[in-house]
Every structure is written in structure tokens, then in C-alpha cells.
Design a protein around this motif. Sequence first.
Motif, mmCIF file in Angstrom:
data_model
loop_
_atom_site.group_PDB
_atom_site.id
_atom_site.type_symbol
_atom_site.label_atom_id
_atom_site.label_comp_id
_atom_site.label_asym_id
_atom_site.label_seq_id
_atom_site.Cartn_x
_atom_site.Cartn_y
_atom_site.Cartn_z
ATOM 1 N N PRO A 37 -84.935 -52.729 6.825
ATOM 2 C CA PRO A 37 -84.110 -51.530 6.984
ATOM 3 C C PRO A 37 -82.670 -51.727 6.526
ATOM 4 O O PRO A 37 -82.070 -52.755 6.821
ATOM 5 C CB PRO A 37 -84.161 -51.260 8.501
ATOM 6 C CG PRO A 37 -84.558 -52.553 9.128
ATOM 7 C CD PRO A 37 -85.381 -53.285 8.109
ATOM 8 N N ILE A 38 -82.157 -50.753 5.791
ATOM 9 C CA ILE A 38 -80.751 -50.766 5.369
ATOM 10 C C ILE A 38 -80.348 -49.331 5.039
ATOM 11 O O ILE A 38 -81.085 -48.623 4.358
ATOM 12 C CB ILE A 38 -80.531 -51.723 4.161
ATOM 13 C CG1 ILE A 38 -79.061 -51.688 3.690
ATOM 14 C CG2 ILE A 38 -81.460 -51.438 3.002
ATOM 15 C CD1 ILE A 38 -78.683 -52.776 2.684
ATOM 16 N N THR A 39 -79.204 -48.928 5.528
ATOM 17 C CA THR A 39 -78.692 -47.583 5.260
ATOM 18 C C THR A 39 -78.329 -47.469 3.784
ATOM 19 O O THR A 39 -77.702 -48.392 3.264
ATOM 20 C CB THR A 39 -77.416 -47.327 6.103
ATOM 21 O OG1 THR A 39 -77.724 -47.605 7.464
ATOM 22 C CG2 THR A 39 -76.905 -45.907 5.951
ATOM 23 N N THR A 42 -83.373 -46.444 5.099
ATOM 24 C CA THR A 42 -84.231 -46.643 6.271
ATOM 25 C C THR A 42 -85.246 -45.523 6.514
ATOM 26 O O THR A 42 -86.387 -45.785 6.902
ATOM 27 C CB THR A 42 -83.356 -46.848 7.527
ATOM 28 O OG1 THR A 42 -82.368 -47.829 7.221
ATOM 29 C CG2 THR A 42 -84.176 -47.327 8.696
ATOM 30 N N SER A 67 -85.665 -60.137 5.793
ATOM 31 C CA SER A 67 -84.605 -59.845 4.816
ATOM 32 C C SER A 67 -85.232 -59.182 3.592
ATOM 33 O O SER A 67 -86.453 -59.210 3.409
ATOM 34 C CB SER A 67 -83.895 -61.126 4.370
ATOM 35 O OG SER A 67 -84.708 -61.852 3.469
ATOM 36 N N GLU A 68 -84.390 -58.616 2.757
ATOM 37 C CA GLU A 68 -84.887 -57.996 1.519
ATOM 38 C C GLU A 68 -85.469 -59.055 0.589
ATOM 39 O O GLU A 68 -86.406 -58.786 -0.158
ATOM 40 C CB GLU A 68 -83.748 -57.266 0.800
ATOM 41 C CG GLU A 68 -83.285 -56.005 1.482
ATOM 42 C CD GLU A 68 -82.259 -56.245 2.574
ATOM 43 O OE1 GLU A 68 -81.926 -57.420 2.852
ATOM 44 O OE2 GLU A 68 -81.783 -55.246 3.156
ATOM 45 N N GLN A 92 -76.644 -53.880 -0.931
ATOM 46 C CA GLN A 92 -76.667 -55.315 -0.623
ATOM 47 C C GLN A 92 -78.099 -55.848 -0.621
ATOM 48 O O GLN A 92 -78.335 -56.991 -1.008
ATOM 49 C CB GLN A 92 -76.047 -55.597 0.742
ATOM 50 C CG GLN A 92 -74.645 -55.067 0.927
ATOM 51 C CD GLN A 92 -73.687 -55.504 -0.146
ATOM 52 O OE1 GLN A 92 -73.070 -54.688 -0.806
ATOM 53 N NE2 GLN A 92 -73.576 -56.789 -0.335
ATOM 54 N N LEU A 96 -79.348 -58.829 -2.950
ATOM 55 C CA LEU A 96 -79.967 -60.029 -2.374
ATOM 56 C C LEU A 96 -81.297 -60.337 -3.066
ATOM 57 O O LEU A 96 -81.702 -61.483 -3.188
ATOM 58 C CB LEU A 96 -80.192 -59.846 -0.864
ATOM 59 C CG LEU A 96 -80.730 -61.058 -0.101
ATOM 60 C CD1 LEU A 96 -79.761 -62.224 -0.153
ATOM 61 C CD2 LEU A 96 -81.003 -60.697 1.364
ATOM 62 N N SER A 121 -70.635 -54.024 -1.608
ATOM 63 C CA SER A 121 -69.555 -54.641 -0.836
ATOM 64 C C SER A 121 -68.976 -55.834 -1.618
ATOM 65 O O SER A 121 -69.700 -56.469 -2.371
ATOM 66 C CB SER A 121 -70.145 -55.140 0.472
ATOM 67 O OG SER A 121 -69.232 -55.870 1.221
ATOM 68 N N ILE A 124 -66.905 -52.976 2.425
ATOM 69 C CA ILE A 124 -68.154 -52.370 2.866
ATOM 70 C C ILE A 124 -68.078 -50.864 2.662
ATOM 71 O O ILE A 124 -67.087 -50.230 3.006
ATOM 72 C CB ILE A 124 -68.417 -52.679 4.355
ATOM 73 C CG1 ILE A 124 -68.504 -54.184 4.590
ATOM 74 C CG2 ILE A 124 -69.703 -51.995 4.829
ATOM 75 C CD1 ILE A 124 -68.445 -54.579 6.049
#
Lengths: 404, 284
Positions: A37-39, A42, A67-68, A92, A96, A121, A124
Motif C-alpha cells: 500500500p502507498i498513497t 492503495t 515492500s514494493e 517512491q 524502489l 521525494s 515529500i
Amino acid sequence: MVTKGKLEMEKMVVVEGSYAVAHAVKVCRPNVISAYPITPQTHIVEGLSQFIADGEIQNCEYINVESEFSALSALVGSSAVGARCYSATTSQGLELMHEVLFNVSGMRMPIVMTVVNRAVSAPINIWNDHQDAISQRDTGWIQLYAEDLQEAADMTAQAFKIAEDEEVLMPVMVCMDGFILSHVYEPVVLLEQELTDEYLPTYKPLNILDPKKPMSFGTLADPNYYTEFRYLQQKAMENALKKIEDAANEFYDMFGRYYGGLTDKYQTGDADIILVAMGSIVGTIKDTIDKLRQKGVKVGLLKVRSFRPFPAEAIKEAIKDAKVVAVLDKNISLGLNEGALFTEIKSCLYNTENRVPVVGYMIGHGGRDIRMSTIENIISEAQEVMESGIRKESQFTDVREEIL
Amino acid sequence: MVTMEDYPDIETEWCPGCGNFGILKAIRKALVSVGKAPHEVLIVSGIGQAGKLPHYMKCNTFNGLHGRTLPLATGSKAANHDLTVLTVGGDGDTYGEGGNHLIHAIRRNPNITAIVHDNQIYGLTKGQASPTSELGMKTKVQTHGVVNTPLSPLSLAVSLDCSFVARGYAGNIEHLAGILEEAIKHRGFALVDILQPCVTFNKLNTFKWYAERVYRLDEEGYVPDDRIKAFERSLEWGDRIPIGIFYKKEKPTFEDGFGTLGEGTLISRPKDQTLVEELIDSFM
């Protein structure tokens, strides 16, 4: 969007962009989904989790990871044994994944991933621009950019079709603008299961890990062989140019909706000024064009759907009669002071007869609002370029000088 | 003298009732107790609700990438070991995305205090399971419940012979501040896992749930000097959950491994390149 006959209003439902995409993924019948999940991504994976929980995606596993990097790595394993794989990320998370992106494309895995475009970022920032995906330009992923919710959903099915074509076998990123598309509610037609099954046949992988026919993935290629791997990836990208057009045309035949293939044109026929852009900004530009056309300004738009492979020929053809071209980029190559699309459009014209002036605008960084008045200013500056030549080749748009 | 006035309240963006408020207060109290002024302190964070904590502290702060607090803090400590370095991160940041870094930070043993806001859920992305979420916990992504075995951070740390291992509870600020004080004073890597109720997204591990379970190790006469006993206690999780210092051991720090740091911090040295130039010339 061009529709065959009238848009079927009775089929339209008002949903969030993320839901429309999650639904499109569902009807594409993936076997493995893995994401972190990441804004603002998500909601897509939450939607897919719900579909799986409700038993609406048969024969599919959702792998929760830490993690991704792990998410895409897990799909590398699944794809190697023949699964249709999907992920979604942004910003991000995508950065990654950088190392794994090369891995996926080098092993020719037709993984499809939605990139909900967001700034990178530091500082951020969770809002939209295209820096995340543009920074992954050379990883060997096909990159398609959607203009609105319906296109983001429809493009998902097209992406699987393009990726899995045996003459392509390359991963595809479907890029949609964070919040502007992912969190907006709009009427859309959700992809019908039966039609999608017909459009996107069951995935038949060419090379998989199978005890009956052992093979190796990801092994060393020494200097005698490495060049040929890269060469074949480039050939696959070139093959994809036609396949992207085919996928759009077949989609039109079957679903009745069309957004262009590699590119799309709006009011370019007699246009002296042509704007070029990708993603949701295209809607704002079209509205501005409508307004200015009423005042007699001959302005049009070239929408680029496919950033990779880069549709040089389609772009050259579309702007051949323009007197000035203005390219709008939601990204910047720091140190060059140019957006990526601008650089590449200039580059593809260099060895041609077309000496049309091309100017670049870097716009909408970190979610800075892009208004029609801003687009009007750009068009008005383009008119000046047409009359008296280029004064500034590439520039930031709407910089707040007072806080510098 | 350092007082609480040196660490004033700053408006926060956490939910009302969040366990983070207790942690923030305890960190301030601990820094005052050890007499560290804001300019002597560096707080490093990653991404998450815990990652916002440095924004609410008046001291040197660094908001880094998701999961990367420990390498960053190690780098700062190496270049300026006069700084008191604290890291703050959540269970996702420290045990998930940054899990690999935790293992190696424990091995390196830099003199850093790692504070983990362990709320057993992802707060910033609004309620998905984290590495410490309990089996069966249902979320919008783990719709059938969590199937991955929860990580036991304290067991992990003790098994790696981490030089300071403790657990606090956000609902007992005085006790937590005491643990943090000891952790900051400790020479070496200190892991402080903090039970932090998330009032918005974690409906299982609430203040009430913890209040009924937590007990203080020091009140049972526990002495944190035995690795095997510490490991046993670290496995205790159920009707009774221990809080306090589990394990403490003096051992050489990361900084001790570099003799040159004994002559002062790297950033305070004169930048004399003569020797380097002589060395390069010797190869020419």
C-alpha cells in the motif's frame, strides 16, 4: 474518446477511478497480484482484495509483502512459472522497484502494472506529476498514459493484450494521474466479463519454468551475448508500436470506445499551434482549445498515449503542418531544464526537413494546479513564437517568484 | 539546565487519542532527564504516522525515505558521534520495509536509540496489516484475515544479541520515559518497541486490550542480564504481556571499531589533503 454509435448511458455507473481500474484488472483474470500500500495507489489494491474475498476473481492469489521491491520480485517468480501477473504502485514505491523493473523486462515477462503517478521525494509530496514513471523511462517497460477514468480502465485490458503478444513479451505500465484520476468519481462503463474474455484470451506463456521442459531464467550473459538481449528488447519495443495501435483498434471494434493508438489528435487538421501532452492534463487542454477556437485561434492538441515505445513517426506526421509546437511535461530532467517529452520530440525532428519551432513547458510539479488560464498563456506565448521566433526554449510554468 | 520548556508542544496531525501522543511526551521527558538540549539531539524518521514525529519536536530532525531510518542515522552518527541520535519509525517502517536494515544495525551496534511505534497496523495508508499484525486480523487488504506469522521484534533482537532490548507501552508514559532514558544513556544500539494503540484502524489491540495485559518486568524482580531468560520473556504474548528492559549488554560499539573516532568527530577535523596527494603521487 470516440464511441461507436452512442455511448451506452444505461451501462454507466459512477465509480472512483481506482475502482474502475481494479474492476478492469478483475475481468482480465490475473493469477497473481502482489502490491504494497502507498498513497494514492492503495484504493486499487483494496478493491482487488475485496474482489478476491468475495470470490469474484477465480484462480487468483493476492500476495501481501513487506515492500514494493518484494511485490514486484514476487511477480517475477510467478510470471516465470506462467502466471498472468498484476501490480500497482506509485512514486517512491516505483523508484524502489527500479532494479526489479530491469529484471522483469530483461526476462521478457508480460507483467502489467498500474502506476498512479505521483511526485518523488524529497521533499515529500503525495500529489500528482509524472516524475516517477518518467524516471523509469529506460527500464524496458512499455509506458502508456491515460487521459481519464474510462481510458485508464480500458487501457488495462489493452495493456495485457500488448504485453502478452508473442512478438512483444514486454511489461507494461499503465500510468494514471494520482488523485486527479485515482480518487475522482465519474460515470464509466465497467468492462464486461464476456467481451473481455473474447478480447483478451487466456494467457499462453511461451517460456516457463516447467519440470517437464527444464530451462533457466536470468542467467549470466557475457559480453558475447549481452548485446543481443538488448537488441531483441529494442526489436520487441518496435513491434509494440503496431501492437499498441492494433490493441486500440480491436478494443474499438469490440467495446466501441477509442482514445487513439500511440497518439490521438484533437483539432489538429488546420492547427497552426499544436500542444503536445500526456495524461489528465489533456482534458484541460481540450477545454481550452474549444474556448480559443471560438475566438478563431487555430490551435490543436496531440495527445501522446505511448511514451515507450516512443511513437516518433506518428508524432512527426501529426505536427508536419504546424507552425509552432508547445510540449507540456509534468516532469523535468534536472540539469537539462527540459521535460522528457519535449527533449524527445525535438530530437526526432532533428534529421528531418521539418524546422518547426518547438518550445517546452514544465508544469504541474507536485500537484500544482493547472488552470485553463495557464494553458491560454502558453498558447499565447506560442503565438508569439510563431510571429517572432523562440525567446525561451524551455521553461518552468507558474513558478512562485515571491517565495524563492 | 534542560527543561520541558526546551521541547515545546507543536500542533500535530495525529488522530485525537492516538498512542503517538504518549510516545512524544515520553521522548521529551527522557531527553530532559538525560539533560540533552535540542541542538545536541538528532531525530531521524522514515515514512508513516510515526515518521511525522520529528515535525513535532524542536531539535535537529531528518525525515528520510520509508524504511531507511537506521542506515541514515548510522551515517550521521559515524560523521558526528557527538550527536545523540534517535530514530523513530513504525512497525511497517522498521520491521517491514526496513527489516533488513534492523538486522544489520543490531550487528553494527551504533550508539543509537531506535524507537518503534508498534501499533500493529499501517496507519498512514489507512489500515492494512503490518509485520506485527495478529493472525486473523481482518483489514481492507487482508480480507480473510492475516495469514503471515507476526514478527516478534524483541525475540529477533535478543537472538541477534542486541545490546539493549526493551518494550514500553504508550499508555504508561512515566514508565516509557524511564525506559527511553536508559536506552539513550546506554552505549550501543538500543531497540525500544512501544505498544501503541491505533484508535482509528486497529480495533483489536486497543488501550483497554493492553491495559488488561501489560505487566512490568521490574515489578517481578526481573534482571535484564540473561539472554536466554530475555528470549523466554520475549516470547510471552497473550494474557500477559511484559514491558520493561528485557536485555542489556555492554559491548563494543560501531564507533569503537574506528580508532580514528577517538580523536574527535570526523566533521570537526581539519581537511588536510597533503597526505592523500602524497599517496596519489606515489603511484604516478
